[in-house]
Scaffold this motif. Structure first.
Motif, PDB file in Angstrom:
ATOM      1  N   ALA A  99       0.715  -1.037   0.143  1.00  0.00           N
ATOM      2  CA  ALA A  99       0.088  -0.023  -0.145  1.00  0.00           C
ATOM      3  C   ALA A  99       0.934   1.222  -0.039  1.00  0.00           C
ATOM      4  CB  ALA A  99      -0.940   0.207   1.106  1.00  0.00           C
ATOM      5  N   GLN A 100       0.766   2.065  -1.084  1.00  0.00           N
ATOM      6  CA  GLN A 100       1.433   3.370  -1.075  1.00  0.00           C
ATOM      7  C   GLN A 100       2.894   3.017  -0.737  1.00  0.00           C
ATOM      8  OE1 GLN A 100      -0.477   6.318   1.205  1.00  0.00           O
ATOM      9  NE2 GLN A 100      -2.572   5.546   0.703  1.00  0.00           N
ATOM     10  N   GLY A 101       3.326   1.915  -1.214  1.00  0.00           N
ATOM     11  CA  GLY A 101       4.933   1.764  -1.363  1.00  0.00           C
ATOM     12  C   GLY A 101       5.503   1.625   0.145  1.00  0.00           C
ATOM     13  N   HIS A 102       4.564   1.571   0.988  1.00  0.00           N
ATOM     14  CA  HIS A 102       5.192   1.294   2.311  1.00  0.00           C
ATOM     15  C   HIS A 102       5.808  -0.001   2.504  1.00  0.00           C
ATOM     16  CE1 HIS A 102       4.032   5.187   3.645  1.00  0.00           C
ATOM     17  NE2 HIS A 102       2.587   4.882   3.352  1.00  0.00           N
ATOM     18  N   LEU A 103       5.612  -1.033   1.871  1.00  0.00           N
ATOM     19  CA  LEU A 103       6.123  -2.351   2.385  1.00  0.00           C
ATOM     20  C   LEU A 103       7.836  -2.312   1.845  1.00  0.00           C
ATOM     21  CD1 LEU A 103       6.139  -5.393   2.598  1.00  0.00           C
ATOM     22  CD2 LEU A 103       5.636  -5.773   0.255  1.00  0.00           C
TER      23      LEU A 103
END
Length: 748
Positions: A13-17
């Protein structure tokens, strides 16, 4: 079998990984495995691009959280499971903290089982470990939770939930608890749900015993609602379903039932009040909430007083129309009160400004000096030492202290003082030729031509300060940097204890002030005190001759809502023995007169010195200091006595607060990362061995650079008497100084 399986689950999600996996790769832990239940191609590709030992479980787009957790847990081989959502984060060192604490719990469970004899049964295993967290939103980073006080109240002892029901009040996240793998698999149907708060509460209600780790080990990220798929109004009805599923688990369990019922009513009332639901949905929500409130009301339950009690009664009665009318009336009353308060504040501010402007038209009084310390707490710190020396060298200058109303009664008899906000306060600040503070005066204070503002600070900076906090939001919460710089621009002089501080103050507070590299006046006593003063300090604290006094003085964490204990003081005191006294400078959440610390206090083995002033007397009385990241270490080093650093959360502190140097590499003695290591250092004699002395000597040379016992004199002569720099007493080299005698020397 690894101790801990970190199960990362969900879409990227939104690059948070990426950020989460990077943090895990940067701090690998031998006794933990990382499993990524990657939902969607983006998450799978991100996970596969990280450390090769990461186990990736690819899942199709749209896989829910519960299914992703189950898939990750199926591949896990660890004794304990920590479920981490892909959008959340882990502070540096968090897996290590969790793995070490769960291993400790496993050893205790094994010992309990092995020690069980006769017909008695061993205690139920610890199934859930709870820990603290911070919250990051799209606007703020690493805001502390309010969970610390509940964790601290329980302490480190494992116990059934029925004995610690307030733990249900912790933020209901799966991320702020680790679950024993066997417990998860045995109760997976009940524990795993797409409704995470339901799963988090169910874990506590099903656990045999629970334990706490009163440290921050999780970062919960709240995404901006506008970036998420919209929720249908009917989705709010699921809140009632959550509690309808949980409350049956509290049958015949009085304490958990009472707490969970209070949480239910609170959540239902808040949701009803704050959500703008269409009338048909609102009526259905209220109807179902009313039925639940009646059905699950504990026997003997009493409604809260005031408006909350009225809301509760109307909810139980199902009185939807009357509830709405009550709501509207409350809104109107609040609006009226707010308008009245706003008008009073404006009138008060106008009157204050008028009086202050009139006072500013008067000439400066060259014989008037104003002092303040620690946000008007009283006579303390560097300002107190300067004021005392001023009375000796320039008695013609009148000294007036700024002290809050609640602290005025604690002032030494005869102390001339003003209370903030009063007429005399503003008149005094307007006409004083000298203004000295170890923090800052209010924004409204005008820097007049000819007036001298002296900033003394109140510690050598390990943690980042001033503008350097801009990159560390947990530390900078609520700071207005433009206003800060406006206050700094009023400084004429800045007192420094060492060249490190001089450089950091110039960096953190960029302005035209002159640095006074004279030492900290409050530290003069460490060179002027004699054996009689050391004995007197110990006598005032009730420390018998021959006993070893250890001062424990930890600092505040910006990522915690309030101070919470980091050591089991009862266990530490027990291991150190009867001949050691712990001077504890902090507030602890020990309840009940029968608690072990209370008994230890009665025996004189623990002395609460949290409210004791001045702190310099505590330092004189102590044979050694135990601290974490507090600036007291720099002051205490002047005494050339042993210092032990207890750095159980160094990585988290360094990341969230920001630091100017690596304390683990440039420490003043010995370093402990766990309570067991601290105990070993203190019981083995390592706290005062040759290695500790060598580290302390290097630390003193660097950070006690200007402290030699004459700092206050230099400040008074330069600032208040106008003497030139070359006429001041020179700073004595460290190797030529003689600190106050140790308690052992003072007795001899």
């Amino acid at each position: 079998m690894p101790q801990l399986s970190v199960i990362v689950h969900g879409p990227n999600a939104q690059g948070h990984l990426t950020e989460l996996l990077d943090s895990l790769a940067a701090h690998p832990l031998p006794d933990a495995e990382v499993i990524v239940a990657a939902v969607g191609d983006w998450a799978r590709e991100t996970a596969e691009g990280h450390a090769p030992e990461t186990i990736v479980v690819p899942l199709p787009d749209g896989t829910g959280d519960a299914a992703a957790r189950a898939a990750g847990a199926a591949r896990a081989s660890g004794r304990w499971l920590h479920f981490v959502h892909a959008q959340d984060g882990l502070p540096a060192g968090a897996p290590r903290l969790i793995a070490e604490r769960t291993a400790e719990l496993d050893r205790a469970d094994t010992a309990d089982t092995a020690g069980a004899a006769g017909p008695g049964k061993p205690a139920a295993p610890v199934d859930v470990l709870l820990f603290d967290h911070v919250t990051t939103t799209w606007r703020t980073a690493s805001a502390p939770s309010r969970d610390g006080r509940h964790l601290a109240a329980v302490g480190r002892a494992a116990r059934p939930l029925d004995e610690a029901a307030d733990l249900l009040r912790l933020t209901p996240l799966l991320g702020n608890r680790a679950l024993r793998a066997a417990f998860w698999h045995a109760h997976q149907d009940r524990l795993n749900s797409d409704d995470e708060p339901l799963a988090a509460h169910a874990a506590l209600l099903c656990a045999g015993r629970v334990a706490c780790l009163n440290q921050t080990a999780y970062e919960h990220r709240v995404l901006r609602p506008e970036s998420l798929p919209p929720r249908a109004p009917e989705d709010r009805l699921a809140l009632v379903d959550r509690y309808e599923a949980l409350l049956p688990l509290t049958r015949d369990r009085r304490a958990p039932r009472a707490v969970l019922y209070d949480l239910m009513v609170r959540d239902l009332v808040r949701t009803f009040a704050r959500e703008d639901l269409p009338d048909p949905v609102a009526r259905e929500f209220f109807r179902r909430a009313s039925l639940a409130a009646v059905r699950w009301r504990p026997e003997g339950h009493r409604r809260p007083p005031g408006p909350d009690g009225v809301r509760h009664a109307l909810l139980e009665e199902g009185a939807y129309t009357r509830y709405r009318a009550f709501q509207s009336a409350n809104h109107a009353r609040r609006a009226t009160r707010t308008a009245v308060r706003t008008r009073k504040r404006k009138l008060g501010a106008q009157l204050r400004d008028h009086r202050y402007r009139r006072a500013l038209s008067r000439p400066l009084d060259p014989r008037l000096a104003v002092f303040a310390a620690y946000w008007d707490r009283g006579v303390a710190c560097n300002p107190a030492a300067i004021a005392a020396k001023l009375a000796e060298l320039a008695p013609h200058i009148r000294r007036v202290w700024v002290v809050s109303k609640e602290n005025a009664a604690l002032l030494p008899p005869g102390t001339d003082h003003v209370v903030p906000g009063t007429r005399r306060y503003w008149e005094t600040l307007a006409t004083a030729a000298f203004l000295t503070n170890n923090v800052n005066f209010p924004n409204a204070v005008v820097k007049r031509p000819g007036a001298v503002h002296l900033q003394t600070h109140h510690g050598t900076p390990l943690k980042r300060m001033g503008l350097d906090q801009m990159d560390h939001p947990a530390a900078a919460q609520g700071l207005d940097f433009a206003a800060l710089l406006a206050r700094v621009d009023k400084w004429d002089y800045s007192v420094s204890a060492n060249s490190h501080s001089t450089r950091m103050w110039q960096r953190a507070y960029p302005s035209r002030f002159t640095s006074l590299d004279y030492g900290y006046p409050r530290n003069d006593v460490f060179y002027t005190a004699d054996a009689r003063a050391v004995r007197a300090a110990r006598d005032r604290l009730g420390i018998a001759p021959g006993r070893t006094a250890v001062l424990y003085a930890p600092t505040h964490r910006d990522y915690e809502a309030g101070f919470t204990p980091r050591l089991d003081l009862a266990a530490l005191a027990d291991r150190l023995g009867d001949n050691t006294v712990l001077l504890v400078r902090a507030h602890y959440f020990y309840g009940g007169t029968a608690s072990p610390p209370a008994a230890l206090r009665r025996s004189g083995r623990i002395i609460d010195v949290s409210a004791y002033d001045p702190v310099e007397e505590l330092c004189l009385a102590a044979d050694a200091l135990v601290t974490d990241y507090s600036s007291i270490m720099f002051d205490y080093a002047n005494l050339d006595r042993p210092i032990v650093i207890h750095a159980d959360d160094w990585e988290t502190y360094r990341t969230t607060r920001g630091v100017y140097f690596d304390l683990m590499a440039e420490h003043p003695g010995q370093v402990a990362r766990t309570q067991e290591e601290l105990t070993e250092i203190l019981t083995s004699g390592a706290w005062r061995d040759a290695g500790a002395a060598k580290a302390r000597a290097a630390f003193r040379r660097r950070f006690c650079e200007y402290d030699d016992g004459r700092a206050a004199e230099r400040v008074v002569r330069r600032v208040f008497l106008g003497e030139p720099e070359e006429a001041l007493p020179p700073v004595l080299p460290v190797e030529d100084r003689t600190p106050a005698p140790t308690p052992e020397e003072a007795v001899a």
